[in-house]
Design a protein around this motif. Structure first.
Motif, PDB file in Angstrom:
ATOM      1  N   ALA A   5       0.851  -1.192   0.000  1.00 32.40           N
ATOM      2  CA  ALA A   5       0.000   0.000   0.000  1.00 32.40           C
ATOM      3  C   ALA A   5       0.887   1.242   0.000  1.00 32.40           C
ATOM      4  O   ALA A   5       1.884   1.307   0.728  1.00 32.40           O
ATOM      5  CB  ALA A   5      -0.923   0.019   1.215  1.00 32.40           C
ATOM      6  N   CYS A   7       0.784   5.691  -0.363  1.00 32.97           N
ATOM      7  CA  CYS A   7       0.130   6.995  -0.516  1.00 32.97           C
ATOM      8  C   CYS A   7       1.123   7.904  -1.237  1.00 32.97           C
ATOM      9  O   CYS A   7       2.184   8.233  -0.689  1.00 32.97           O
ATOM     10  CB  CYS A   7      -0.247   7.564   0.836  1.00 32.97           C
ATOM     11  SG  CYS A   7      -1.083   9.165   0.735  1.00 32.97           S
ATOM     12  N   ASP A 240      -4.065   7.097  -3.259  1.00 28.12           N
ATOM     13  CA  ASP A 240      -3.805   5.847  -2.540  1.00 28.12           C
ATOM     14  C   ASP A 240      -3.736   4.694  -3.530  1.00 28.12           C
ATOM     15  O   ASP A 240      -4.653   4.498  -4.346  1.00 28.12           O
ATOM     16  CB  ASP A 240      -4.903   5.581  -1.507  1.00 28.12           C
ATOM     17  CG  ASP A 240      -4.885   6.584  -0.365  1.00 28.12           C
ATOM     18  OD1 ASP A 240      -3.772   7.015   0.030  1.00 28.12           O
ATOM     19  OD2 ASP A 240      -5.970   6.952   0.134  1.00 28.12           O
ATOM     20  N   TRP A 241      -2.642   3.939  -3.448  1.00 25.70           N
ATOM     21  CA  TRP A 241      -2.413   2.796  -4.329  1.00 25.70           C
ATOM     22  C   TRP A 241      -2.276   1.523  -3.490  1.00 25.70           C
ATOM     23  O   TRP A 241      -1.704   1.552  -2.400  1.00 25.70           O
ATOM     24  CB  TRP A 241      -1.134   2.982  -5.154  1.00 25.70           C
ATOM     25  CG  TRP A 241      -1.232   4.079  -6.175  1.00 25.70           C
ATOM     26  CD1 TRP A 241      -1.130   5.423  -5.963  1.00 25.70           C
ATOM     27  CD2 TRP A 241      -1.465   3.915  -7.571  1.00 25.70           C
ATOM     28  NE1 TRP A 241      -1.279   6.118  -7.140  1.00 25.70           N
ATOM     29  CE2 TRP A 241      -1.480   5.215  -8.148  1.00 25.70           C
ATOM     30  CE3 TRP A 241      -1.649   2.816  -8.404  1.00 25.70           C
ATOM     31  CZ2 TRP A 241      -1.680   5.428  -9.509  1.00 25.70           C
ATOM     32  CZ3 TRP A 241      -1.844   3.003  -9.757  1.00 25.70           C
ATOM     33  CH2 TRP A 241      -1.863   4.301 -10.303  1.00 25.70           C
ATOM     34  N   GLN A 242      -2.827   0.425  -4.024  1.00 27.37           N
ATOM     35  CA  GLN A 242      -2.719  -0.872  -3.347  1.00 27.37           C
ATOM     36  C   GLN A 242      -2.316  -1.944  -4.350  1.00 27.37           C
ATOM     37  O   GLN A 242      -2.655  -1.864  -5.538  1.00 27.37           O
ATOM     38  CB  GLN A 242      -4.042  -1.259  -2.690  1.00 27.37           C
ATOM     39  CG  GLN A 242      -4.405  -0.419  -1.475  1.00 27.37           C
ATOM     40  CD  GLN A 242      -5.676  -0.886  -0.803  1.00 27.37           C
ATOM     41  OE1 GLN A 242      -6.349  -1.817  -1.257  1.00 27.37           O
ATOM     42  NE2 GLN A 242      -6.002  -0.244   0.317  1.00 27.37           N
ATOM     43  N   CYS A 250      -5.012   2.096  -8.256  1.00 26.71           N
ATOM     44  CA  CYS A 250      -5.327   3.319  -7.529  1.00 26.71           C
ATOM     45  C   CYS A 250      -6.728   3.170  -6.944  1.00 26.71           C
ATOM     46  O   CYS A 250      -7.701   2.964  -7.678  1.00 26.71           O
ATOM     47  CB  CYS A 250      -5.259   4.522  -8.458  1.00 26.71           C
ATOM     48  SG  CYS A 250      -5.582   6.099  -7.643  1.00 26.71           S
ATOM     49  N   LYS A 252      -7.993   5.483  -4.541  1.00 31.25           N
ATOM     50  CA  LYS A 252      -8.578   6.768  -4.157  1.00 31.25           C
ATOM     51  C   LYS A 252      -7.723   7.895  -4.734  1.00 31.25           C
ATOM     52  O   LYS A 252      -6.529   7.960  -4.466  1.00 31.25           O
ATOM     53  CB  LYS A 252      -8.678   6.899  -2.650  1.00 31.25           C
ATOM     54  CG  LYS A 252      -9.352   8.185  -2.176  1.00 31.25           C
ATOM     55  CD  LYS A 252      -9.409   8.246  -0.657  1.00 31.25           C
ATOM     56  CE  LYS A 252     -10.071   9.529  -0.168  1.00 31.25           C
ATOM     57  NZ  LYS A 252     -10.087   9.621   1.315  1.00 31.25           N
TER      58      LYS A 252
END
Length: 542
Positions: A5, A7, A240-242, A250, A252
């Protein structure tokens, strides 16, 4: 330790070329803001510490050294990890570089491979090309760091993917033009084949004849846009990347609307002028307000860019100036809320006539006397600039610049010209668009026949074809280098096309002495189109 995760903060900022200390402070403030928002990583544009494009300034060893010291200072400070552009000298070679900073030091450096050397770019003049880059490994993630042109050329992203890149973060100094959104989409259309997410971080702001739109964005591995920053404005945006199933997504981010059309043209002119004036330390601008559309639209851009209190309009009537022009100039200034003064230039024109009467004896009046009027006005504006400090804003449009329908040391005086890359027909379109946002240009200025008012009952069409015809011919000759015979085949008089081509070439010496102006279209006079002044070539005719 590998993370799943992230940011990531996109720092879409406006550097000043050569202001290394100031650009470092911008980076510090953005890093602190990103930290407050929980970012793990903050990304800055291409060559951010020096500003882009640096041209020959970067060749000075002291410049690279100052950037190296600023980079090391930033690396040593606390905060999120940083990806930032800077010049980098190594083994006698100077590179356009990207650096990854984390844990108090410079973790990795990569060099730009593809150096653009066309249109407004001449990076091969100042930089050495780097090798095909490999990804950097940060927190267990393999990140590709292509620099601007590197992502336009297929070999670089494919090489990075081949070496295991799972995320691309590309820093850019990508200048705006009307076609830029379409150009970027066409160039990056292969991204669905590469299937690696892309974070595209671009600078914003004016630099001499270029303007950068920002408009930073991110794409997922399928080429879908998942993040978009506002065009023509500074911004710091968090995404926000996961990682799931071996792919980064992405989850968010903000999605701002794309700025297009006449709104984008206006935003580009406004930003370019504001930065040119402010970055060079002028208190404001002064311009000749003739009651015509070119000066009216220039004043409107200036008022929007700088605020009405920093714009000074000066009407300089002669005996040929109509009452309509006097009234229109005053009314436009009132609508814009800018200072308006009247300086009668007739006594100075008469003095020139008396001074030259002996040597001009026996000669009929011609364009010489017309040009004297224009040059008197130029002297007045320069005197006001010298006495009070504002920069003279030139008001000539691209149609006039193309065919030489402008007077050296007269209406071509000035430090900057926001209409330099705007054809006359486009000036009218912009005036109508701006009035839709709020009336600032009297309707009569838009509807009346354009005239320099340098002799009785004069109109521009005494010397030029209708602007709709002229601009269509010039678009072919200038923007696409279309052969005159081909233009004639579109329904234009072949003799007229040949005459316009001749005027275009003959006016090159004037354009070399014209003030800079922002690039708007596909090929501006100056950085884009560089023709010899001494030039006897004319296209052969059928």
């Amino acid at each position: 330790m590998t993370t799943s995760a992230l940011c990531i903060a996109t720092a879409q900022l406006n550097p000043i070329v050569g202001d290394v200390a100031g650009n470092l402070e911008q980076a510090r403030r953005a890093r602190a803001e990103a930290a407050d928002k929980g970012a793990d990583l903050v990304v800055f544009p291409e060559l951010f510490l020096l500003g882009y494009p640096p041209e020959d300034l970067v060749l000075r060893p002291a410049v690279e050294q100052a950037c190296r010291e600023a980079l090391e200072t930033l690396a040593a400070e606390d905060g999120p990890a940083v990806i930032i552009g800077t010049p980098w000298a190594e083994e006698g070679r100077l590179h356009n570089a990207v650096a990854l900073l984390d844990e108090g030091r410079v973790q990795a450096v990569r060099f730009k491979r593809e150096l653009p050397n066309y249109a407004v770019f001449d990076e091969k003049r100042v930089f050495d090309s780097g090798p095909l880059p490999e990804p950097v490994t940060w927190r267990g993630i393999r990140i590709g760091l292509p620099i601007c042109e590197d992502i336009w050329i297929e070999s670089v992203p494919r090489t990075l993917k081949g070496h295991g890149a799972e995320l691309f973060i590309s820093i850019n100094g990508s200048p705006w033009r009307r076609t830029i959104e379409a150009d970027r989409k066409a160039a990056f259309s292969r991204w669905t084949e590469i299937a690696v997410p892309l974070i595209f971080v671009n600078q914003v702001g004016g630099q001499d004849e270029l303007v950068f739109d920002g408009a930073s964005f991110s794409w997922d591995s399928d080429g879908n846009e998942v993040q978009r920053l506002t065009g023509f404005e500074t911004a710091l945006s968090i995404a926000d990347w996961q990682k799931s199933g071996g792919r980064w997504s992405c989850v968010k981010a903000e999605r701002a609307p794309v700025v297009t059309g006449l709104e984008a043209d206006w935003a580009a002119m406004r930003l370019a002028l504001a930065d040119y004036v402010d970055k060079n330390g002028f208190p404001g601008v002064v311009l000749g307000m003739s009651g015509g559309i070119d000066s009216a639209i220039s004043a409107a851009v200036a008022a929007d860019a700088l605020g009405p209190d920093r714009v000074w309009a000066v009407m300089m009537p002669s005996k040929y100036t109509s009452q309509d022009s006097l009234d229109d100039a005053k009314e436009c200034s009132k609508l814009l809320g800018i200072r308006h003064d009247v300086v009668d230039v007739e006594p100075a024109i008469a003095a020139f006539g008396a001074t030259l009467a002996g040597v001009f004896a026996g000669r009929d009046p011609d364009t010489t006397e017309e040009n004297i009027q224009s040059r008197v006005r130029g002297v007045v504006l320069m005197a006001l600039s010298n006495k009070f400090g504002p920069m003279v804003l030139s008001t000539g449009n691209k149609s006039e610049m193309a065919v030489g329908y402008a007077t050296l040391y007269g209406d071509m005086n000035g430090g900057y010209n926001v209409l330099k890359d705007i054809y006359k027909t486009e000036v009218y379109e912009l005036a109508r668009w701006r009035n839709q946002q709020g009336l600032v240009i009297p309707e009569r200025i838009i509807t009346k026949a354009p005239s320099a008012e340098l002799k009785p009952d004069q109109t521009d069409q005494d010397s030029l074809p209708d602007y709709s015809v002229l601009d269509a011919i010039l678009n072919g000759l200038v923007e696409s280098d279309t052969a005159p015979d081909t233009i004639a085949d579109r329904g234009f008089d072949p003799d007229l096309v040949a005459r316009i081509e001749n005027m275009l070439y003959r006016a090159e010496y004037k354009r070399r002495q014209a003030p800079p102006g922002v690039k708007i279209g596909s090929k501006n006079f100056g950085r884009d189109r560089r023709y010899p002044i001494t030039n006897k070539f004319r296209a052969p005719r059928r």
